[in-house]
Design an enzyme around this catalytic site. Structure first.
Site, mmCIF file in Angstrom:
data_model
loop_
_atom_site.group_PDB
_atom_site.id
_atom_site.type_symbol
_atom_site.label_atom_id
_atom_site.label_comp_id
_atom_site.label_asym_id
_atom_site.label_seq_id
_atom_site.Cartn_x
_atom_site.Cartn_y
_atom_site.Cartn_z
ATOM 1 N N TYR A 52 -0.771 -65.075 -46.610
ATOM 2 C CA TYR A 52 -1.476 -63.793 -46.494
ATOM 3 C C TYR A 52 -2.997 -63.967 -46.518
ATOM 4 C CZ TYR A 52 2.830 -61.257 -46.266
ATOM 5 O OH TYR A 52 4.027 -60.775 -45.819
ATOM 6 N N ASP A 90 -2.802 -54.843 -40.901
ATOM 7 C CA ASP A 90 -4.237 -54.953 -40.593
ATOM 8 C C ASP A 90 -4.865 -53.558 -40.674
ATOM 9 O OD1 ASP A 90 -4.331 -53.536 -37.959
ATOM 10 O OD2 ASP A 90 -3.049 -55.169 -37.286
ATOM 11 N N HIS A 105 4.207 -50.499 -44.462
ATOM 12 C CA HIS A 105 4.520 -51.854 -44.944
ATOM 13 C C HIS A 105 3.369 -52.462 -45.748
ATOM 14 C CE1 HIS A 105 7.858 -52.442 -41.676
ATOM 15 N NE2 HIS A 105 8.230 -51.656 -42.663
ATOM 16 N N CYS A 113 -0.507 -55.216 -58.802
ATOM 17 C CA CYS A 113 -0.036 -55.985 -59.956
ATOM 18 C C CYS A 113 1.444 -55.700 -60.142
ATOM 19 C CB CYS A 113 -0.820 -55.563 -61.193
ATOM 20 S SG CYS A 113 -0.187 -56.305 -62.712
ATOM 21 N N CYS A 132 -4.772 -59.365 -63.251
ATOM 22 C CA CYS A 132 -4.900 -57.955 -62.854
ATOM 23 C C CYS A 132 -6.136 -57.384 -63.535
ATOM 24 C CB CYS A 132 -3.647 -57.196 -63.286
ATOM 25 S SG CYS A 132 -3.828 -55.401 -63.214
ATOM 26 N N THR A 172 6.399 -51.749 -31.004
ATOM 27 C CA THR A 172 7.283 -52.253 -32.070
ATOM 28 C C THR A 172 8.654 -52.554 -31.479
ATOM 29 O OG1 THR A 172 8.386 -51.737 -34.164
ATOM 30 C CG2 THR A 172 7.691 -49.853 -32.840
ATOM 31 N N LEU A 198 5.400 -53.280 -24.197
ATOM 32 C CA LEU A 198 5.405 -54.291 -23.130
ATOM 33 C C LEU A 198 6.770 -54.340 -22.454
ATOM 34 C CD1 LEU A 198 3.124 -56.111 -22.216
ATOM 35 C CD2 LEU A 198 3.916 -57.847 -23.836
HETATM 36 C C1 BJW Z 1 3.458 -55.201 -27.074
HETATM 37 C C2 BJW Z 1 2.373 -56.011 -26.715
HETATM 38 C C3 BJW Z 1 1.301 -55.377 -26.043
HETATM 39 C C4 BJW Z 1 3.846 -57.258 -27.728
HETATM 40 N N1 BJW Z 1 1.356 -54.075 -25.776
HETATM 41 N N2 BJW Z 1 3.481 -53.912 -26.796
HETATM 42 C C5 BJW Z 1 21.063 -54.693 -41.977
HETATM 43 C C6 BJW Z 1 21.061 -53.550 -41.185
HETATM 44 C C7 BJW Z 1 20.032 -52.603 -41.296
HETATM 45 C C8 BJW Z 1 18.990 -52.792 -42.192
HETATM 46 C C9 BJW Z 1 19.007 -53.926 -42.966
HETATM 47 C C10 BJW Z 1 20.030 -54.863 -42.862
HETATM 48 N N3 BJW Z 1 19.764 -55.871 -43.733
HETATM 49 C C11 BJW Z 1 18.599 -55.587 -44.381
HETATM 50 C C12 BJW Z 1 18.135 -54.401 -43.923
HETATM 51 C C13 BJW Z 1 16.876 -53.713 -44.332
HETATM 52 C C14 BJW Z 1 15.657 -54.458 -43.821
HETATM 53 C C15 BJW Z 1 15.789 -54.641 -42.312
HETATM 54 O O1 BJW Z 1 15.524 -53.751 -41.529
HETATM 55 N N4 BJW Z 1 16.169 -55.824 -41.861
HETATM 56 C C16 BJW Z 1 16.372 -56.048 -40.431
HETATM 57 C C17 BJW Z 1 15.614 -57.292 -40.009
HETATM 58 C C18 BJW Z 1 17.835 -56.068 -40.148
HETATM 59 N N5 BJW Z 1 14.529 -53.623 -44.134
HETATM 60 C C19 BJW Z 1 13.929 -53.692 -45.318
HETATM 61 O O2 BJW Z 1 14.262 -54.496 -46.182
HETATM 62 C C20 BJW Z 1 12.859 -52.661 -45.595
HETATM 63 N N6 BJW Z 1 13.165 -51.969 -46.784
HETATM 64 C C21 BJW Z 1 14.229 -51.176 -46.892
HETATM 65 O O3 BJW Z 1 15.022 -51.010 -45.991
HETATM 66 O O4 BJW Z 1 14.336 -50.571 -48.133
HETATM 67 C C22 BJW Z 1 15.435 -49.675 -48.352
HETATM 68 C C23 BJW Z 1 14.951 -48.252 -48.338
HETATM 69 C C24 BJW Z 1 14.384 -47.717 -47.214
HETATM 70 C C25 BJW Z 1 13.959 -46.410 -47.191
HETATM 71 C C26 BJW Z 1 14.092 -45.620 -48.295
HETATM 72 C C27 BJW Z 1 14.671 -46.148 -49.443
HETATM 73 C C28 BJW Z 1 15.099 -47.470 -49.453
HETATM 74 C C29 BJW Z 1 11.500 -53.340 -45.776
HETATM 75 C C30 BJW Z 1 11.011 -53.928 -44.504
HETATM 76 C C31 BJW Z 1 9.726 -54.704 -44.739
HETATM 77 C C32 BJW Z 1 9.240 -55.378 -43.446
HETATM 78 N N7 BJW Z 1 8.195 -56.242 -43.739
HETATM 79 C C33 BJW Z 1 7.567 -57.004 -42.651
HETATM 80 C C34 BJW Z 1 6.680 -58.136 -43.247
HETATM 81 C C35 BJW Z 1 5.685 -57.643 -44.214
HETATM 82 C C36 BJW Z 1 4.412 -57.184 -43.524
HETATM 83 C C37 BJW Z 1 3.619 -58.331 -42.938
HETATM 84 O O5 BJW Z 1 3.615 -59.424 -43.495
HETATM 85 O O6 BJW Z 1 2.939 -58.090 -41.918
HETATM 86 O O7 BJW Z 1 6.818 -56.114 -41.790
HETATM 87 S S1 BJW Z 1 8.746 -57.723 -41.536
HETATM 88 C C38 BJW Z 1 7.749 -57.563 -40.097
HETATM 89 O O8 BJW Z 1 8.500 -56.770 -39.143
HETATM 90 C C39 BJW Z 1 6.526 -56.727 -40.514
HETATM 91 C C40 BJW Z 1 6.467 -55.717 -39.399
HETATM 92 O O9 BJW Z 1 5.775 -54.571 -39.831
HETATM 93 C C41 BJW Z 1 7.910 -55.463 -39.065
HETATM 94 C C42 BJW Z 1 8.148 -54.865 -37.698
HETATM 95 O O10 BJW Z 1 7.741 -55.748 -36.686
HETATM 96 P P1 BJW Z 1 7.115 -55.171 -35.333
HETATM 97 O O11 BJW Z 1 5.828 -54.514 -35.607
HETATM 98 O O12 BJW Z 1 8.125 -54.363 -34.610
HETATM 99 O O13 BJW Z 1 6.787 -56.537 -34.560
HETATM 100 P P2 BJW Z 1 7.701 -57.413 -33.574
HETATM 101 O O14 BJW Z 1 7.078 -58.741 -33.468
HETATM 102 O O15 BJW Z 1 9.123 -57.357 -33.991
HETATM 103 O O16 BJW Z 1 7.633 -56.648 -32.174
HETATM 104 C C43 BJW Z 1 6.443 -56.611 -31.421
HETATM 105 C C44 BJW Z 1 6.632 -55.638 -30.268
HETATM 106 O O17 BJW Z 1 5.390 -55.495 -29.610
HETATM 107 C C45 BJW Z 1 7.653 -56.093 -29.215
HETATM 108 O O18 BJW Z 1 8.523 -54.997 -28.927
HETATM 109 C C46 BJW Z 1 6.793 -56.431 -27.986
HETATM 110 O O19 BJW Z 1 7.434 -56.094 -26.747
HETATM 111 C C47 BJW Z 1 5.591 -55.551 -28.202
HETATM 112 N N8 BJW Z 1 4.340 -56.038 -27.617
HETATM 113 N N9 BJW Z 1 2.608 -57.324 -27.032
HETATM 114 C C48 BJW Z 1 2.446 -53.392 -26.095
HETATM 115 N N10 BJW Z 1 0.189 -56.100 -25.604
#
Ligand code: BJW
Length: 234
Positions: A52, A90, A105, A113, A132, A172, A198
């Site tokens: 990070y 970001d 997120h 903390c 902290c 996303t 994309l």
């Molecule tokens: C462009 C482009 C350009 C590229 N122009 N477009 C089984 C089934 C269902 C759910 C679960 C399961 N097992 C576990 C879960 C839950 C889990 C989950 O969803 N897992 C899945 C992987 C299956 N989720 C969690 O654990 C979440 N918590 C939760 O569910 O708690 C329970 C609860 C919820 C609600 C109420 C009460 C309780 C927490 C999720 C935390 C995610 N954290 C991360 C990392 C931390 C942040 C960081 O370090 O940055 O967050 S994971 C990572 O993925 C990050 C992102 O925010 C997140 C999403 O990614 P994103 O933004 O979609 O990126 P990419 O790379 O996947 O996609 C990029 C896109 O851009 C693509 O589509 C390209 O086409 C496009 N693109 N260039 C336009 N120029």
């Protein structure tokens, strides 16, 4: 018209911030379970802080692009509500001029903390032994939502979706819940749904436009503002 906009890594890609799941993305370079889970942090906090710290430095060097700036223009000029719900850690939306931004997120520029829950602006570099500033416990971590943790602002997001007219998803992959399920909620609530990406992520949207965010988003924003101008002339 009230608009909820969900953004993901794709909107910052053209600012030089890597996505997660595209070829060469962050998860190809760093195993998710080591750097983005509470278990990974407990096992090797130094590694997670290094990951990070590097992401924070990368984000600080990046500049908002035309897509971030267009959303800020929409917020300034649209007569209805505009809420940006970003999965990105970001601060390019804010530096692009947006004010109504919810970081579901977490944020690289915040520290928290795990002992007392206090949150404060993150230093450029965080380390495992940092105390902290409130309770002095050496339990500080980036204020980031890892897998298995509850995303931030869920009640506000759900209530905003209930009164919105349009849901727009930008850059996303729709693979991480609960954000991935917002389109289904929006459809069930009767909102119009639009994807700008994309490549199409799912067939769940009323409309999908494909291309880079820096082209699609400014074009869409001009369309919304022009429709608004035309409707006020009538
Ligand atoms: C462009 C482009 C350009 C590229 N122009 N477009 C089984 C089934 C269902 C759910 C679960 C399961 N097992 C576990 C879960 C839950 C889990 C989950 O969803 N897992 C899945 C992987 C299956 N989720 C969690 O654990 C979440 N918590 C939760 O569910 O708690 C329970 C609860 C919820 C609600 C109420 C009460 C309780 C927490 C999720 C935390 C995610 N954290 C991360 C990392 C931390 C942040 C960081 O370090 O940055 O967050 S994971 C990572 O993925 C990050 C992102 O925010 C997140 C999403 O990614 P994103 O933004 O979609 O990126 P990419 O790379 O996947 O996609 C990029 C896109 O851009 C693509 O589509 C390209 O086409 C496009 N693109 N260039 C336009 N120029």
């Amino acid at each position: 018209m009230s608009i909820v906009i969900l953004t993901g890594a794709g909107i910052s890609a053209e600012s030089g911030i890597g996505t997660f799941r595209d070829a060469g993305g962050l998860w190809e370079q760093y195993p998710i379970e080591q750097v983005a889970t509470p278990e990974g942090f407990a096992a090797d906090p130094d590694l997670v802080h290094r990951f990070y710290n590097a992401r924070r430095a990368n984000a600080a060097q990046a500049e908002p692009n035309a897509a971030h700036r267009a959303l800020a223009k929409l917020e300034r000029q649209h007569t209805g509500d505009v809420l940006i719900v970003t999965q990105n850690v970001d601060d390019l939306h804010e530096r692009g001029g947006s004010q109504n931004v919810l970081h579901m997120h977490g944020a690289l520029n915040r520290a928290t903390c795990s002992a007392c829950g206090h949150t404060w602006p993150a230093p450029t570099e965080m380390h495992t032994t940092d105390p902290c500033p409130k309770c002095t416990a050496p339990s500080t971590r980036p204020d980031i939502v890892w897998f298995g943790e509850i995303p931030q602002g869920m009640n506000s997001i759900e209530s905003k979706l209930r009164t919105a007219d349009l849901f727009v998803s930008i850059g996303t992959s729709g693979t991480v819940y609960p954000a991935a399920g917002f389109v289904q909620s929006a459809n069930a609530l009767g909102l119009r749904t639009l994807e700008l990406n994309l490549e199409t992520s799912s067939g769940a949207f009323d409309e999908s436009r494909t291309g880079p965010a820096t082209q699609l988003v400014p074009t869409w924003v001009e369309e919304v503002l022009s429709q608004q101008r035309n409707s006020t002339k009538r």
